[in-house]
Design a protein around this motif. Structure first.
Motif, PDB file in Angstrom:
ATOM      1  N   GLY A  12       0.803  -1.220   0.000  1.00 24.28           N
ATOM      2  CA  GLY A  12       0.000   0.000   0.000  1.00 24.28           C
ATOM      3  C   GLY A  12       0.834   1.268   0.000  1.00 24.28           C
ATOM      4  O   GLY A  12       1.958   1.283  -0.517  1.00 24.28           O
ATOM      5  N   TYR A  13       0.271   2.313   0.603  1.00 26.13           N
ATOM      6  CA  TYR A  13       0.918   3.631   0.612  1.00 26.13           C
ATOM      7  C   TYR A  13       2.231   3.628   1.388  1.00 26.13           C
ATOM      8  O   TYR A  13       3.085   4.478   1.162  1.00 26.13           O
ATOM      9  N   VAL A  14       2.391   2.670   2.314  1.00 23.45           N
ATOM     10  CA  VAL A  14       3.643   2.577   3.062  1.00 23.45           C
ATOM     11  C   VAL A  14       4.545   1.485   2.484  1.00 23.45           C
ATOM     12  O   VAL A  14       5.701   1.736   2.152  1.00 23.45           O
ATOM     13  N   ASP A  35       1.160  -8.828  -1.799  1.00 27.86           N
ATOM     14  CA  ASP A  35      -0.162  -8.361  -1.377  1.00 27.86           C
ATOM     15  C   ASP A  35      -1.194  -9.369  -1.876  1.00 27.86           C
ATOM     16  O   ASP A  35      -0.996 -10.040  -2.895  1.00 27.86           O
ATOM     17  N   ARG A  40      -3.848  -4.484  -7.267  1.00 23.63           N
ATOM     18  CA  ARG A  40      -2.817  -3.576  -6.773  1.00 23.63           C
ATOM     19  C   ARG A  40      -1.419  -4.039  -7.231  1.00 23.63           C
ATOM     20  O   ARG A  40      -0.593  -3.243  -7.681  1.00 23.63           O
ATOM     21  N   ASN A  92      -2.771  -2.922   6.495  1.00 19.31           N
ATOM     22  CA  ASN A  92      -3.635  -1.889   7.065  1.00 19.31           C
ATOM     23  C   ASN A  92      -4.062  -2.243   8.490  1.00 19.31           C
ATOM     24  O   ASN A  92      -4.289  -3.409   8.803  1.00 19.31           O
ATOM     25  N   THR A  93      -4.190  -1.212   9.322  1.00 23.93           N
ATOM     26  CA  THR A  93      -4.626  -1.392  10.718  1.00 23.93           C
ATOM     27  C   THR A  93      -5.706  -0.347  11.018  1.00 23.93           C
ATOM     28  O   THR A  93      -5.501   0.536  11.843  1.00 23.93           O
ATOM     29  N   TRP A 110      -5.747  -8.142  10.222  1.00 19.93           N
ATOM     30  CA  TRP A 110      -4.811  -8.402   9.122  1.00 19.93           C
ATOM     31  C   TRP A 110      -3.402  -8.684   9.649  1.00 19.93           C
ATOM     32  O   TRP A 110      -2.654  -9.451   9.063  1.00 19.93           O
ATOM     33  N   THR A 133       1.481   0.763  11.829  1.00 20.06           N
ATOM     34  CA  THR A 133       1.324   1.447  13.117  1.00 20.06           C
ATOM     35  C   THR A 133       0.465   0.584  14.026  1.00 20.06           C
ATOM     36  O   THR A 133      -0.668   0.235  13.661  1.00 20.06           O
ATOM     37  N   GLU A 162       6.771   3.780  10.553  1.00 19.81           N
ATOM     38  CA  GLU A 162       7.102   4.641   9.421  1.00 19.81           C
ATOM     39  C   GLU A 162       6.584   6.055   9.673  1.00 19.81           C
ATOM     40  O   GLU A 162       5.454   6.233  10.065  1.00 19.81           O
ATOM     41  N   GLU A 166       2.343  11.454   3.330  1.00 19.02           N
ATOM     42  CA  GLU A 166       1.971  11.307   1.924  1.00 19.02           C
ATOM     43  C   GLU A 166       2.171  12.641   1.209  1.00 19.02           C
ATOM     44  O   GLU A 166       2.032  13.706   1.807  1.00 19.02           O
ATOM     45  N   LYS A 280      -7.269   7.796  13.176  1.00 19.60           N
ATOM     46  CA  LYS A 280      -7.178   6.389  13.591  1.00 19.60           C
ATOM     47  C   LYS A 280      -6.203   6.218  14.758  1.00 19.60           C
ATOM     48  O   LYS A 280      -6.501   5.524  15.729  1.00 19.60           O
ATOM     49  N   ARG A 347      -8.469   8.980   2.058  1.00 21.68           N
ATOM     50  CA  ARG A 347      -8.962   8.437   3.328  1.00 21.68           C
ATOM     51  C   ARG A 347      -9.120   9.554   4.368  1.00 21.68           C
ATOM     52  O   ARG A 347      -8.218  10.339   4.584  1.00 21.68           O
TER      53      ARG A 347
HETATM   54  P1  NAD Z   1      -2.928   0.382   2.640  1.00 26.67           P
HETATM   55  O1  NAD Z   1      -4.327   0.018   2.922  1.00 26.67           O
HETATM   56  O2  NAD Z   1      -2.600   1.363   1.564  1.00 26.67           O
HETATM   57  O3  NAD Z   1      -2.086  -0.950   2.310  1.00 26.67           O
HETATM   58  C1  NAD Z   1      -2.175  -2.131   3.047  1.00 26.67           C
HETATM   59  C2  NAD Z   1      -2.103  -3.320   2.081  1.00 26.67           C
HETATM   60  O4  NAD Z   1      -1.986  -4.514   2.833  1.00 26.67           O
HETATM   61  C3  NAD Z   1      -3.347  -3.487   1.207  1.00 26.67           C
HETATM   62  O5  NAD Z   1      -2.974  -3.412  -0.165  1.00 26.67           O
HETATM   63  C4  NAD Z   1      -3.894  -4.871   1.578  1.00 26.67           C
HETATM   64  O6  NAD Z   1      -4.424  -5.579   0.489  1.00 26.67           O
HETATM   65  C5  NAD Z   1      -2.643  -5.556   2.111  1.00 26.67           C
HETATM   66  N1  NAD Z   1      -2.924  -6.679   3.001  1.00 26.67           N
HETATM   67  C6  NAD Z   1      -3.740  -6.721   4.086  1.00 26.67           C
HETATM   68  N2  NAD Z   1      -3.690  -7.926   4.663  1.00 26.67           N
HETATM   69  C7  NAD Z   1      -2.835  -8.687   3.948  1.00 26.67           C
HETATM   70  C8  NAD Z   1      -2.353 -10.008   4.068  1.00 26.67           C
HETATM   71  N3  NAD Z   1      -2.740 -10.813   5.068  1.00 26.67           N
HETATM   72  N4  NAD Z   1      -1.479 -10.460   3.145  1.00 26.67           N
HETATM   73  C9  NAD Z   1      -1.067  -9.658   2.137  1.00 26.67           C
HETATM   74  N5  NAD Z   1      -1.476  -8.385   1.981  1.00 26.67           N
HETATM   75  C10 NAD Z   1      -2.343  -7.899   2.880  1.00 26.67           C
HETATM   76  O7  NAD Z   1      -2.314   0.886   4.027  1.00 26.67           O
HETATM   77  P2  NAD Z   1      -1.092   1.900   4.250  1.00 26.67           P
HETATM   78  O8  NAD Z   1      -1.555   3.316   4.125  1.00 26.67           O
HETATM   79  O9  NAD Z   1       0.083   1.442   3.445  1.00 26.67           O
HETATM   80  O10 NAD Z   1      -0.803   1.658   5.799  1.00 26.67           O
HETATM   81  C11 NAD Z   1      -0.203   0.463   6.243  1.00 26.67           C
HETATM   82  C12 NAD Z   1       0.213   0.658   7.694  1.00 26.67           C
HETATM   83  O11 NAD Z   1       1.176   1.716   7.789  1.00 26.67           O
HETATM   84  C13 NAD Z   1      -0.940   1.063   8.630  1.00 26.67           C
HETATM   85  O12 NAD Z   1      -0.717   0.454   9.885  1.00 26.67           O
HETATM   86  C14 NAD Z   1      -0.773   2.562   8.753  1.00 26.67           C
HETATM   87  O13 NAD Z   1      -1.272   3.049   9.976  1.00 26.67           O
HETATM   88  C15 NAD Z   1       0.729   2.722   8.709  1.00 26.67           C
HETATM   89  N6  NAD Z   1       1.202   4.031   8.226  1.00 26.67           N
HETATM   90  C16 NAD Z   1       0.612   4.639   7.164  1.00 26.67           C
HETATM   91  C17 NAD Z   1       1.111   5.852   6.693  1.00 26.67           C
HETATM   92  C18 NAD Z   1       0.483   6.547   5.515  1.00 26.67           C
HETATM   93  O14 NAD Z   1       0.876   7.662   5.241  1.00 26.67           O
HETATM   94  N7  NAD Z   1      -0.435   5.948   4.791  1.00 26.67           N
HETATM   95  C19 NAD Z   1       2.231   6.422   7.303  1.00 26.67           C
HETATM   96  C20 NAD Z   1       2.820   5.764   8.376  1.00 26.67           C
HETATM   97  C21 NAD Z   1       2.305   4.560   8.827  1.00 26.67           C
END
Ligand code: NAD
Ligand code: UDX
Length: 465
Positions: A12-14, A35, A40, A92-93, A110, A133, A162, A166, A280, A347
């Motif tokens: 994902g985004y991280v 993933d 994706r 994702n959390t 997850w 997180t 992390e 974004e 969150k 989001r």
């Molecule tokens: P996201 O939803 O963009 O990506 C998460 C990915 O994980 C999804 O593509 C999902 O399909 C995949 N996934 C879930 N369960 C799975 C499994 N069992 N096996 C394989 N793939 C699986 O989420 P994100 O924004 O990348 O955030 C991820 C984590 O990082 C969260 O805990 C978030 O709090 C934290 N975080 C996010 C940011 C941000 O800017 N977005 C910054 C710092 C920390």
């Protein structure tokens, strides 16, 4: 032995940007990002690198450099786990929407699935890195799942939250203020920690790599986001006082921000903060505090969210009251849908809340965002379940051209601070609107004097200019 193979669960985004940067900076390490979401992964592998699923300035160049060399995207989770010495969990959390802790706790479904999958696949010792997180003490749950397999495999759990934001992810990853790694205070824990430090040290100066206990690291991530969000809610609280007293929030922010103890960053008043993290993570902090019976602590942090909700509602209500207390059937253009500029992520974007409020008032909305698709806008509104899907489509249209979005409108609301909004031909936009034409600048990015000279009524956040 140094690390040769890394796997990251979650593209994902991280996971995507973080692993792309590790692969770029460490050509000697193979990095596989996996993933469950096939679409994706296909997008990350798209031949045309501009189609990768995360929009971030500079990211497609980083991916183009490493992809196929030592950066791979795949749906074969088991093979990637099997081969890796280090496994990042970056799934994702989100806030839990059912059962105990509904609306506050982090949903760790997850995370647990990942731990169970690793436990069932791993045949040799692994370092597991919490990149997601997580609530403080999650590592003990992960360890519990991993150590009950009876396979004899040994796991070390590290916390490595992390801090990228974004829109500036590539910059933040290339030159982070700090990298934080928490590990167990055992010889094995410290050895695992050293291995991860060595990976980052390929490009991050060692004095910026902080090491702590796992628990301090987990809690520091929630704390950092809570402090940042608190600054935004604090300045937004003051913006409302400014609007009553003719003080100006930009001047107040400058005046306090020059105090080196306060600092100038993160003092921009706005329609409210959005993004997948702030709300969150604070809700999660509130839940943790409550679960230890720390009600005063919980109430203190919850107020940051209450203030943010108020700021979004206040902005939407001001649009209605300014337009003579009715927006029924009136076209209102919303410029921006992403939660901040330079990202396609929506989001918790304040735009969603403002649009929902105006749709309740039966406005006719015209949305334009340079990076957000029509499908995403409708998904965001449908997700609220506040009205029928058909009604969302009947009363909100998404435009590809900002000038068309604004044509025939009574008012424009700027909801994201995209740079391009500043360079529009505002005279021509004004000429094509109904009069009086009002601009509600929810990000304080437009030139008020210029707009007023053209003939617009302007309402900004935290000033009566
Ligand atoms: P996201 O939803 O963009 O990506 C998460 C990915 O994980 C999804 O593509 C999902 O399909 C995949 N996934 C879930 N369960 C799975 C499994 N069992 N096996 C394989 N793939 C699986 O989420 P994100 O924004 O990348 O955030 C991820 C984590 O990082 C969260 O805990 C978030 O709090 C934290 N975080 C996010 C940011 C941000 O800017 N977005 C910054 C710092 C920390
Ligand atoms: C945040 C943290 O900054 C980052 O360290 C963490 O890893 C993830 O969460 P992000 O949500 O991507 O990053 O963006 P951020 O720049 O923090 O902005 C969050 C929200 O606050 C946006 O809606 C932004 O517009 C708003 N904001 C930010 C303000 O309204 N005013 C400000 O002064 C700063």
């Amino acid at each position: 032995m140094s690390v040769k193979n890394i796997c990251c669960i979650g593209a994902g985004y991280v996971g995507g940007p973080t692993m792309a940067m590790i692969a770029k900076k460490c050509p000697h390490i193979n990095v596989t990002v996996v993933d469950l979401n096939e679409a994706r992964i296909a997008a990350w592998n798209d031949e045309d690198v501009s189609n990768i699923p995360v929009y971030e300035p500079g990211l497609s160049d980083v991916v183009a450099e490493a992809r196929g060399r030592n950066l791979f995207f795949s749906t074969d989770v088991n093979s990637a786990i099997d081969i890796a010495e280090v496994i990042f969990i970056s799934v994702n959390t989100p806030t839990k929407m059912y059962g105990a802790g509904k609306g506050q706790a982090a949903d760790l479904k997850w995370i647990e699935l990942c731990a169970r999958q690793i436990a069932s696949v791993a045949k040799n010792d692994k370092i597991i890195v919490e990149k997601s997180t997580l609530p403080v003490r999650t590592a003990s749950a992960i360890k519990d799942i991993l150590t009950h397999t009876g396979s004899g495999v040994s796991f070390q759990i590290l916390s490595n939250p992390e801090f990228l934001a974004e829109g500036t992810a590539v910059e933040d990853l290339d030159s982070p203020d700090r990298v934080l790694i928490g590990g167990d205070d055992t010889p094995e824990g410290q050895e695992a920690l050293r291995k991860l430090v060595d990976i980052y040290a390929n490009w991050v100066p060692r004095d910026r790599i902080l090491t702590t206990s796992v628990w301090s690291s987990e809690l520091s991530k929630l704390t950092a986001n809570a402090f940042l969000a608190q600054r935004v809610s604090s300045i937004n609280a003051l913006s409302e006082i400014c609007e009553k007293t003719e003080a100006n929030i930009a001047e107040v922010a400058r005046a306090i921000g020059t105090d080196s103890r306060i600092g100038s960053k993160f003092l921009k008043s706005s329609v409210g903060f959005g993004g997948s993290c702030f709300q969150k993570d604070i809700l999660n902090l509130v839940y943790i505090a409550k679960s230890y019976g720390l009600n005063e602590v919980a109430n203190y942090w919850e107020q940051v969210i209450i203030m943010n909700d108020h700021q979004k509602t206040r902005f939407a209500s001001k649009i209605v009251s300014t337009l003579y207390n009715t927006v029924n059937g009136k076209k209102i253009a919303l410029l921006g849908w992403a939660f901040k500029k330079d990202t396609n992520d929506t989001r918790e974007s304040p735009a969603i809340h403002v649009a929902d409020h105006l749709l309740f008032e039966q406005a006719n909305l015209a949305v334009y965002d340079p990076k957000v698709s029509e499908e995403q806008v409708y998904n965001d509104l449908d997700y609220l379940k506040t009205r029928e899907r058909a009604e969302n489509r009947a009363n909100l249209q998404v435009y590809l051209d900002p000038y068309e979005a604004c044509k025939g409108a009574h008012a424009i609301a700027v909801l994201t601070e995209w740079d391009e909004f500043k360079t529009y031909d505002w005279k021509s936009i004004y000429n094509n609107m109904l009069k009086p034409a009002t601009v509600f600048d929810g990000r304080n990015v437009l030139d008020i004097a210029e707009l007023k000279a053209i003939g617009f009524q302007v309402r900004s956040i935290g000033s009566t200019l």
